[in-house]
Write a protein that holds these residues in place. Structure first.
Motif, PDB file in Angstrom:
ATOM      1  N   UNK A  22     -17.556  -4.216  17.450  1.00  0.00           N
ATOM      2  CA  UNK A  22     -17.061  -2.949  16.908  1.00  0.00           C
ATOM      3  C   UNK A  22     -18.180  -2.009  16.503  1.00  0.00           C
ATOM      4  N   UNK A  23     -19.409  -2.523  16.412  1.00  0.00           N
ATOM      5  CA  UNK A  23     -20.530  -1.619  16.173  1.00  0.00           C
ATOM      6  C   UNK A  23     -20.761  -0.717  17.382  1.00  0.00           C
ATOM      7  N   UNK A  24     -20.320  -1.148  18.548  1.00  0.00           N
ATOM      8  CA  UNK A  24     -20.456  -0.342  19.760  1.00  0.00           C
ATOM      9  C   UNK A  24     -19.206   0.488  20.033  1.00  0.00           C
ATOM     10  N   UNK A  25     -18.021  -0.107  19.778  1.00  0.00           N
ATOM     11  CA  UNK A  25     -16.750   0.531  20.120  1.00  0.00           C
ATOM     12  C   UNK A  25     -15.832   0.493  18.891  1.00  0.00           C
ATOM     13  N   UNK A  26     -16.062   1.405  17.932  1.00  0.00           N
ATOM     14  CA  UNK A  26     -15.364   1.326  16.641  1.00  0.00           C
ATOM     15  C   UNK A  26     -13.872   1.627  16.712  1.00  0.00           C
ATOM     16  N   UNK A  27     -13.380   2.169  17.821  1.00  0.00           N
ATOM     17  CA  UNK A  27     -11.956   2.486  17.880  1.00  0.00           C
ATOM     18  C   UNK A  27     -11.090   1.239  17.972  1.00  0.00           C
ATOM     19  N   UNK A  28     -11.707   0.080  18.286  1.00  0.00           N
ATOM     20  CA  UNK A  28     -11.001  -1.182  18.143  1.00  0.00           C
ATOM     21  C   UNK A  28     -10.320  -1.730  19.382  1.00  0.00           C
ATOM     22  N   UNK A  29     -10.651  -1.209  20.573  1.00  0.00           N
ATOM     23  CA  UNK A  29     -10.090  -1.809  21.780  1.00  0.00           C
ATOM     24  C   UNK A  29     -11.176  -2.025  22.824  1.00  0.00           C
ATOM     25  N   UNK A  30     -12.389  -2.265  22.354  1.00  0.00           N
ATOM     26  CA  UNK A  30     -13.485  -2.646  23.222  1.00  0.00           C
ATOM     27  C   UNK A  30     -14.008  -1.493  24.063  1.00  0.00           C
ATOM     28  N   UNK A  31     -14.627  -1.830  25.201  1.00  0.00           N
ATOM     29  CA  UNK A  31     -15.289  -0.812  26.007  1.00  0.00           C
ATOM     30  C   UNK A  31     -14.315   0.078  26.774  1.00  0.00           C
ATOM     31  N   UNK A  32     -13.035  -0.186  26.648  1.00  0.00           N
ATOM     32  CA  UNK A  32     -12.067   0.787  27.155  1.00  0.00           C
ATOM     33  C   UNK A  32     -12.315   2.153  26.502  1.00  0.00           C
ATOM     34  N   UNK A  33     -12.846   2.132  25.290  1.00  0.00           N
ATOM     35  CA  UNK A  33     -13.164   3.377  24.599  1.00  0.00           C
ATOM     36  C   UNK A  33     -14.099   4.245  25.446  1.00  0.00           C
ATOM     37  N   UNK A  34     -15.098   3.619  26.053  1.00  0.00           N
ATOM     38  CA  UNK A  34     -16.055   4.340  26.885  1.00  0.00           C
ATOM     39  C   UNK A  34     -15.422   4.762  28.205  1.00  0.00           C
ATOM     40  N   UNK A  35     -14.619   3.879  28.790  1.00  0.00           N
ATOM     41  CA  UNK A  35     -13.958   4.192  30.056  1.00  0.00           C
ATOM     42  C   UNK A  35     -13.053   5.412  29.890  1.00  0.00           C
TER      43      UNK A  35
END
Length: 367
Positions: A22-35
């Protein structure tokens, strides 16, 4: 004709269940946040945005993994290679709790590379900061091997070659740094073998990710492997085989996919001729890591359509057919990058651009 073990790498980032990420993807659903955040930036070869046909699913959910396993095996992807980072919710809670997980084989690749800001799009311009190191300590390595034997090797569908569990190491340089010398690194592998045999297996199959040609002048004075080539290092350590994670290091991942395939096939033919152990070929679907960056970074594979991918599959299969026939390959294994590397734009999972096109080509070529 051999039935191939088509082994796709799994990047375990598409879940919010692992707190450390979560330090990378704080929205809480993993790297889908980046996608989800990727737009069409207008550079040559940009084929974004894309959307997963299955939605932004939680791959640590066994119900989701039951669907994915069924799809994978229906199209001929019968083995998963899990990138292992000391967090493994997607494997433990997703794959291994799926009711149909026995329909697939799986094995581990210890992803022992440094973690940087690469995964954090807010800060990915800075790749010099190390969040955690890939090189550990011999004591931690000892704990890793005990955990691996007990928790994974004992599972019935763990992938084996000649009855020996296969264990892949991503970064052999960091593995050497873990021990300080090549002699101590070899002793660490030998101990892992001894413990695996003691656990009731005929042996251990160590597989190393091959990246590029290099020599080991940086090893300390007096080290037995100082100045040797990477191929010589594989022999010194007693590795059982090599493969690629992707084509990086073996080909220039920038330009036309068919031309890059030519370069890769030439490279692996050369590498295979210089090592005495099996080289299991890799099929890489593409490359575009701009999903993780705000500004453009070079390195974009173009024209990697399902049709071009199918031709690459045929060429890799021809290579593997020959190596199986002459006994150089001990198992009908081909690795694929990847099942779900969305942010590297190299995945088999269906999307709204090509649908199930890549999976259909796997089924067509390999059955």
């Amino acid at each position: 004709m051999s039935k191939y073990d088509i082994a796709a790498f799994v990047w375990p980032s598409y879940t919010g269940d692992e707190n450390r990420t979560k330090i990378f993807w704080p929205e809480g659903y993993g790297e889908w946040q980046t996608v989800k955040a990727m737009t069409n930036k207008g550079y040559d070869g940009c084929r974004w945005p894309r959307k997963p046909l299955w939605g932004y699913v939680n791959e640590a959910d066994p119900r989701i993994m039951e669907m994915q396993i069924q799809c994978a095996v229906d199209y001929g992807v019968n083995t998963s290679i899990y990138d292992w980072y000391w967090f493994d919710d997607c494997l433990n809670d997703g794959f291994l709790k799926a009711r149909n997980n026995k329909d697939m084989k799986f094995y581990l690749m210890w992803a022992n590379h440094n973690a940087t800001h690469l995964w954090d799009k807010r800060n990915s311009a800075d790749l010099s900061t190390v969040i955690w190191k890939g090189a550990v300590t011999p004591e931690i390595w000892d704990k890793i091997t005990d955990r691996t034997i007990k928790k994974y090797f004992s599972v019935d569908n763990y992938y084996k070659i000649d009855g020996c569990p296969v264990y892949m190491i991503f970064d052999i340089d960091n593995f050497l740094r873990t021990f300080g010398t090549s002699e101590k690194a070899k002793a660490g592998l030998d101990l892992f073998r001894e413990k695996t045999v003691k656990a009731g297996f005929p042996g251990l199959h160590i597989q190393i990710v091959h990246w590029r040609k290099r020599t080991y002048g940086w090893l300390p004075e007096g080290d037995s492997a100082k100045g040797c080539t990477v191929e010589q290092l594989y022999s010194f350590l007693g590795a059982d085989s090599v493969t690629n994670y992707n084509w990086g290091g073996s080909a220039n991942l920038d330009g036309d996919y068919s031309a890059i395939t030519d370069e890769y096939m030439e490279s692996i033919t050369d590498t295979d001729s210089n090592i005495s152990i099996p080289f299991y070929p890799n099929i890489t679907i593409g490359w575009d890591n701009n999903v993780r960056f705000n500004d453009f970074i070079p390195g974009v594979v173009k024209n990697n359509t399902p049709e071009a991918f199918g031709e690459t599959c045929r060429r890799v299969k021809e290579f593997a057919d020959k190596k199986l026939a002459d006994g150089k390959m001990k198992a009908p294994l081909i690795t694929v990058n990847s099942w779900n590397e969305w942010t590297e734009t190299s995945y088999l999972q269906p999307d709204d651009l090509y649908g199930y096109g890549y999976l259909e080509k796997i089924k067509e070529i390999f059955g």
